[in-house]
Design a protein around this motif. Structure first.
Motif, PDB file in Angstrom:
ATOM      1  N   PRO A   1       8.921  18.732   0.101  1.00  0.00           N
ATOM      2  CA  PRO A   1       9.139  17.325  -0.274  1.00  0.00           C
ATOM      3  C   PRO A   1       8.426  16.368   0.684  1.00  0.00           C
ATOM      4  O   PRO A   1       8.251  16.680   1.868  1.00  0.00           O
ATOM      5  N   ASP A   2       8.011  15.233   0.162  1.00  0.00           N
ATOM      6  CA  ASP A   2       7.350  14.222   0.991  1.00  0.00           C
ATOM      7  C   ASP A   2       8.175  13.885   2.221  1.00  0.00           C
ATOM      8  O   ASP A   2       7.621  13.701   3.311  1.00  0.00           O
TER       9      ASP A   2
ATOM     10  N   ALA B   1      -0.811   8.590   4.855  1.00  0.00           N
ATOM     11  CA  ALA B   1      -1.412   9.859   5.281  1.00  0.00           C
ATOM     12  C   ALA B   1      -0.858  11.011   4.445  1.00  0.00           C
ATOM     13  O   ALA B   1      -1.611  11.892   4.002  1.00  0.00           O
ATOM     14  N   VAL B   2       0.451  11.010   4.211  1.00  0.00           N
ATOM     15  CA  VAL B   2       1.068  12.056   3.386  1.00  0.00           C
ATOM     16  C   VAL B   2       0.545  11.965   1.947  1.00  0.00           C
ATOM     17  O   VAL B   2       0.271  12.988   1.311  1.00  0.00           O
TER      18      VAL B   2
ATOM     19  N   ILE C   1      -6.116   4.504  -1.643  1.00  0.00           N
ATOM     20  CA  ILE C   1      -6.662   5.846  -1.454  1.00  0.00           C
ATOM     21  C   ILE C   1      -7.567   5.864  -0.219  1.00  0.00           C
ATOM     22  O   ILE C   1      -7.458   6.761   0.625  1.00  0.00           O
ATOM     23  N   ALA C   2      -8.440   4.874  -0.094  1.00  0.00           N
ATOM     24  CA  ALA C   2      -9.347   4.795   1.053  1.00  0.00           C
ATOM     25  C   ALA C   2      -8.578   4.627   2.362  1.00  0.00           C
ATOM     26  O   ALA C   2      -8.929   5.231   3.379  1.00  0.00           O
ATOM     27  N   GLU C   3      -7.527   3.819   2.347  1.00  0.00           N
ATOM     28  CA  GLU C   3      -6.736   3.608   3.550  1.00  0.00           C
ATOM     29  C   GLU C   3      -6.046   4.902   3.986  1.00  0.00           C
ATOM     30  O   GLU C   3      -6.052   5.244   5.172  1.00  0.00           O
ATOM     31  N   GLY C   4      -5.475   5.635   3.054  1.00  0.00           N
ATOM     32  CA  GLY C   4      -4.849   6.912   3.385  1.00  0.00           C
ATOM     33  C   GLY C   4      -5.855   7.906   3.936  1.00  0.00           C
ATOM     34  O   GLY C   4      -5.575   8.624   4.907  1.00  0.00           O
ATOM     35  N   LYS C   5      -7.038   7.942   3.338  1.00  0.00           N
ATOM     36  CA  LYS C   5      -8.092   8.846   3.802  1.00  0.00           C
ATOM     37  C   LYS C   5      -8.526   8.485   5.216  1.00  0.00           C
ATOM     38  O   LYS C   5      -8.737   9.364   6.061  1.00  0.00           O
ATOM     39  N   GLU C   6      -8.636   7.197   5.492  1.00  0.00           N
ATOM     40  CA  GLU C   6      -9.042   6.740   6.828  1.00  0.00           C
ATOM     41  C   GLU C   6      -7.985   7.090   7.876  1.00  0.00           C
ATOM     42  O   GLU C   6      -8.313   7.552   8.974  1.00  0.00           O
ATOM     43  N   ILE C   7      -6.720   6.884   7.546  1.00  0.00           N
ATOM     44  CA  ILE C   7      -5.631   7.227   8.474  1.00  0.00           C
ATOM     45  C   ILE C   7      -5.650   8.719   8.759  1.00  0.00           C
ATOM     46  O   ILE C   7      -5.531   9.148   9.911  1.00  0.00           O
TER      47      ILE C   7
ATOM     48  N   ALA D   1       0.823  -1.198   0.000  1.00  0.00           N
ATOM     49  CA  ALA D   1       0.000   0.000   0.000  1.00  0.00           C
ATOM     50  C   ALA D   1       0.863   1.256   0.000  1.00  0.00           C
ATOM     51  O   ALA D   1       0.604   2.202  -0.739  1.00  0.00           O
ATOM     52  N   ALA D   2       1.897   1.253   0.818  1.00  0.00           N
ATOM     53  CA  ALA D   2       2.781   2.422   0.869  1.00  0.00           C
ATOM     54  C   ALA D   2       3.524   2.594  -0.444  1.00  0.00           C
ATOM     55  O   ALA D   2       3.702   3.719  -0.917  1.00  0.00           O
ATOM     56  N   ALA D   3       3.933   1.488  -1.034  1.00  0.00           N
ATOM     57  CA  ALA D   3       4.627   1.573  -2.319  1.00  0.00           C
ATOM     58  C   ALA D   3       3.690   2.143  -3.381  1.00  0.00           C
ATOM     59  O   ALA D   3       4.088   2.987  -4.185  1.00  0.00           O
ATOM     60  N   ASN D   4       2.432   1.700  -3.366  1.00  0.00           N
ATOM     61  CA  ASN D   4       1.463   2.239  -4.309  1.00  0.00           C
ATOM     62  C   ASN D   4       1.219   3.713  -4.050  1.00  0.00           C
ATOM     63  O   ASN D   4       1.115   4.507  -4.972  1.00  0.00           O
ATOM     64  N   ALA D   5       1.122   4.098  -2.769  1.00  0.00           N
ATOM     65  CA  ALA D   5       0.900   5.497  -2.428  1.00  0.00           C
ATOM     66  C   ALA D   5       2.095   6.343  -2.843  1.00  0.00           C
ATOM     67  O   ALA D   5       1.937   7.437  -3.367  1.00  0.00           O
TER      68      ALA D   5
END
Length: 138
Positions: A96-97, A128-129, A51-57, A32-36
């Protein structure tokens, strides 16, 4: 001389095998992090689940201060008045990220930003970022 060259070759092979065998302890979050992280790449977009996981976090950990849309602003948390940053400004878009990840990981104590190290995994912080980047728009 041949023994030394053979030793070097064997050490290189051992290093390669060891590197290839190491896997993350949580492949779902790592994926998931690699995809993000690759969301900026035109070759691969994050999946709807990522996308949903990042939004939830973000909703669970960041929204109380930075609001649902990331605009922040004055808020009182646990009796303390703080003024969280607007994450959608040009200044934040240019950051930067790695810097944003550092803020989330270590906090910014003087400004009321708590550290999430130990509360969120590295992968969750990256998600989250990535969500903040989506809030910032194109």
């Amino acid at each position: 001389m041949i023994a030394i060259k053979l030793g070097v070759i064997l050490m290189g092979a051992l290093f390669l095998v060891t590197a290839c065998q190491s896997t993350p302890s949580n492949t779902t979050n790592s994926t998931a992090a690699a995809n993000a992280a690759s969301q900026d790449s035109p070759k691969q977009s994050p999946t709807p689940d990522v996308i949903a996981e990042g939004k939830e976090i973000f909703a669970t950990n960041c929204m109380i201060c930075h609001k649902e849309d990331g605009t922040g602003g004055p808020v009182t948390i646990a009796g303390k008045k703080i003024d969280p940053d607007n994450l959608t400004t040009e200044k934040m878009k240019m950051m930067p990220d790695e810097k944003l990840i550092g803020y989330v990981t270590n906090g910014v104590v003087d400004e009321g930003m708590p550290a999430f190290k130990g509360k969120l995994t590295d992968d969750e912080i990256k998600l989250a970022v990535a969500h903040v980047r989506r809030l910032q728009g194109p």
